[in-house]
Design an enzyme around this catalytic site. Structure first.
Site, mmCIF file in Angstrom:
data_model
loop_
_atom_site.group_PDB
_atom_site.id
_atom_site.type_symbol
_atom_site.label_atom_id
_atom_site.label_comp_id
_atom_site.label_asym_id
_atom_site.label_seq_id
_atom_site.Cartn_x
_atom_site.Cartn_y
_atom_site.Cartn_z
ATOM 1 N N ASN A 199 -1.611 -6.119 -7.502
ATOM 2 C CA ASN A 199 -2.530 -7.155 -7.004
ATOM 3 C C ASN A 199 -3.886 -6.553 -6.652
ATOM 4 O O ASN A 199 -4.434 -6.775 -5.578
ATOM 5 C CB ASN A 199 -1.919 -7.891 -5.796
ATOM 6 C CG ASN A 199 -1.703 -6.994 -4.598
ATOM 7 O OD1 ASN A 199 -1.504 -5.793 -4.746
ATOM 8 N ND2 ASN A 199 -1.754 -7.567 -3.408
ATOM 9 N N ASP A 221 4.947 -0.407 2.089
ATOM 10 C CA ASP A 221 4.017 -1.516 1.810
ATOM 11 C C ASP A 221 2.617 -1.155 2.334
ATOM 12 O O ASP A 221 1.954 -1.973 2.968
ATOM 13 C CB ASP A 221 4.505 -2.844 2.399
ATOM 14 C CG ASP A 221 3.699 -4.025 1.858
ATOM 15 O OD1 ASP A 221 2.935 -3.854 0.885
ATOM 16 O OD2 ASP A 221 3.824 -5.130 2.425
ATOM 17 N N HIS A 242 -6.717 -2.383 4.801
ATOM 18 C CA HIS A 242 -7.921 -3.217 4.903
ATOM 19 C C HIS A 242 -8.786 -2.569 5.971
ATOM 20 O O HIS A 242 -8.260 -1.906 6.872
ATOM 21 C CB HIS A 242 -7.585 -4.639 5.355
ATOM 22 C CG HIS A 242 -6.669 -5.388 4.434
ATOM 23 N ND1 HIS A 242 -7.088 -5.942 3.246
ATOM 24 C CD2 HIS A 242 -5.346 -5.676 4.531
ATOM 25 C CE1 HIS A 242 -6.063 -6.535 2.655
ATOM 26 N NE2 HIS A 242 -4.992 -6.384 3.416
HETATM 27 O O1 DOR Z 1 0.543 -7.802 4.259
HETATM 28 C C1 DOR Z 1 0.492 -7.748 3.051
HETATM 29 N N1 DOR Z 1 -0.543 -7.170 2.411
HETATM 30 N N2 DOR Z 1 1.481 -8.281 2.359
HETATM 31 C C2 DOR Z 1 1.405 -8.415 1.037
HETATM 32 O O2 DOR Z 1 2.347 -8.889 0.456
HETATM 33 C C3 DOR Z 1 0.197 -8.002 0.296
HETATM 34 C C4 DOR Z 1 -0.493 -6.937 1.013
HETATM 35 C C5 DOR Z 1 -1.881 -6.666 0.490
HETATM 36 O O3 DOR Z 1 -2.010 -6.437 -0.735
HETATM 37 O O4 DOR Z 1 -2.816 -6.648 1.270
HETATM 38 ZN ZN ZN Z 2 2.925 -5.262 -0.911
HETATM 39 ZN ZN ZN Z 3 4.359 -8.339 -0.150
#
Ligand code: DOR
Ligand code: ZN
Ligand code: ZN
Length: 408
Positions: A82, A272, A276
């Site tokens: 993504n 994960d 940011h």
């Molecule tokens: O908290 C999240 N951030 N959950 C996700 O599924 C995507 C991820 C992101 O790409 O920032």
């Molecule tokens: Zn993710």
């Molecule tokens: Zn996710």
């Protein structure tokens, strides 16, 4: 090279020597070599990171994300598609892995993205990529965001390749305010997991409820948990302020505690890692950086006797390798790559964002105790020694599809 010390081998801690070049050649109690203080473990495979780059270099790059991973004892990261632009075509895939080949400190693999738009051509797209690269999965497939995919599409595409799913049902997700746990209820996850399990076998990313872990454990699907859903909860909302949002959101303390008690029902622990900037967090952006603190936080739980070392290492190494078919990875075994991380439980540190290497510049674990690796080896090469990095960007290779067929 031969290292000698305490080694986690097939679930037991033994005193032994490990002889290796790129791969492990011999493990023997009779073998003498360089004495290692601490315990020798397999380096981690983090099956879920977002290394950003492309148009989001201000958040993270493959270079900074992989450097952060290396400091945390991670030898291989699976990056998610993504990105901006997203990885939904062979062209974007090839552009990204080319960058990883030049910039990654650690080994790198990339999932292919799925959208409603590319789903009709997904076989063709995947086979073009697989001629050259090893694609761990189509993932993390979203049921609920801008790259959203419907349940029928998911059911159709599951025949094509392994799919990793971000399971939150869009009908039950109402907003992304701060804090977002008020409008993304546990039922959104429980319902999405249930619907997916009814249609097939999936790998479920970052499961945040005990109910989901339990229902996945009784199915043929696999589950992944993150340190933040084990160690943090809605009780941290005040401390975290505008940094609190993550998807799926933090849950009540009782959920986190039950998740931790049931960790042996989960298949994988992954970060994960979703960086940011602090400014972006103020706008409600969801995600925590975490690739560097994944193994150190789990090792601290081992040190405190909360979880067994074997349970953690299986979920950071053996099981990720088995689930994603990563040949030559997993435990400390003759024939596997010599990718190792050494931890010394007497060296407990407090996590400080200023000392981490992600571009995010913050961490939800500020002040938490952790045990960072003192040495890291990747494919037989020492890449980290007492926080000193011994290799350059581009050292890490991108997994190629020949790895799969020849085991080479
Ligand atoms: O908290 C999240 N951030 N959950 C996700 O599924 C995507 C991820 C992101 O790409 O920032
Ligand atoms: Zn993710
Ligand atoms: Zn996710």
């Amino acid at each position: 090279m031969i290292l000698r010390g305490k080694v986690l081998h097939r679930g037991e801690i033994i005193e032994a020597g490990i002889e290796f070049e790129e791969r492990i050649l011999r493990i023997s109690k009779e073998l003498n070599g360089k004495a290692i203080r601490g315990i020798i473990l397999p380096a981690a495979i983090d099956v879920h990171v977002h290394f950003r780059d492309f148009k989001e270099k201000h958040k993270e790059t493959i270079e900074s994300g992989s450097l952060s991973a290396l400091h945390g004892g991670v030898c291989l990261a699976i990056d998610q598609p993504n990105t901006s632009p997203p990885i939904t075509t062979p062209e974007t895939y090839f552009e990204r892995v080319k960058r990883a080949e030049k910039k990654s400190y650690i080994e790198y693999a990339l999932n292919l993205g799925l959208t409603e738009e590319n789903s009709a051509r997904i076989c063709e797209i995947l086979s073009k990529i697989q001629k050259r690269y090893f694609v761990p999965a189509i993932g993390e497939t979203f049921l609920c965001n801008s790259m959203r995919v419907s349940y029928p599409t998911l059911e159709r595409v599951k025949k094509v390749h392994r799919i990793t799913v971000h399971a939150e049902d869009p009908e039950l997700v109402r907003c992304n305010d701060i804090p977002n746990f008020r409008c993304r209820p546990p039922e959104a996850e429980v319902r999405a997991v249930k619907k997916c399990i009814e249609t097939g076998v999936f790998h479920f990313c970052h499961v945040s409820t005990p109910e989901s872990i339990k229902s996945i454990a009784t199915s043929s699907s696999t589950s992944e948990v993150t340190p933040h859903h084990l160690l943090l909860s809605t009780e941290d909302a005040e401390r975290l302020g505008s940094f609190v949002n993550v998807n799926p959101p933090l849950r009540e303390k009782s959920f986190a505690n039950t998740m931790l008690e049931n960790i042996s029902l989960a298949d994988v622990i992954a970060s994960d890692h979703a960086p940011h900037t602090p400014e972006e967090k103020k706008d409600g952006k969801s995600g925590f950086p975490g690739v560097e603190t994944l193994y150190p936080l789990m090792m601290n739980l081992v040190r405190k006797g909360v979880v067994e070392i074997k349970t953690v290492v299986e979920r950071l190494s053996e099981k990720p390798a088995a689930i994603f078919d990563l040949k030559g990875y997993g435990g400390i075994e003759v024939g596997n790559y010599a990718s190792l991380a050494v931890f010394d439980f007497s060296r407990v540190e407090k996590i400080k964002a200023a000392e981490l290497h992600s571009k995010a510049g913050w961490t939800p674990y500020e002040g938490f105790e952790a045990v960072f690796p003192t040495s890291v080896f990747i494919r037989g090469v020492q890449v980290l020694s007492n926080k000193e990095v011994l290799v350059e960007p581009g050292f890490g290779r991108v997994l190629r599809s020949v790895d799969k067929s020849s085991g080479d």
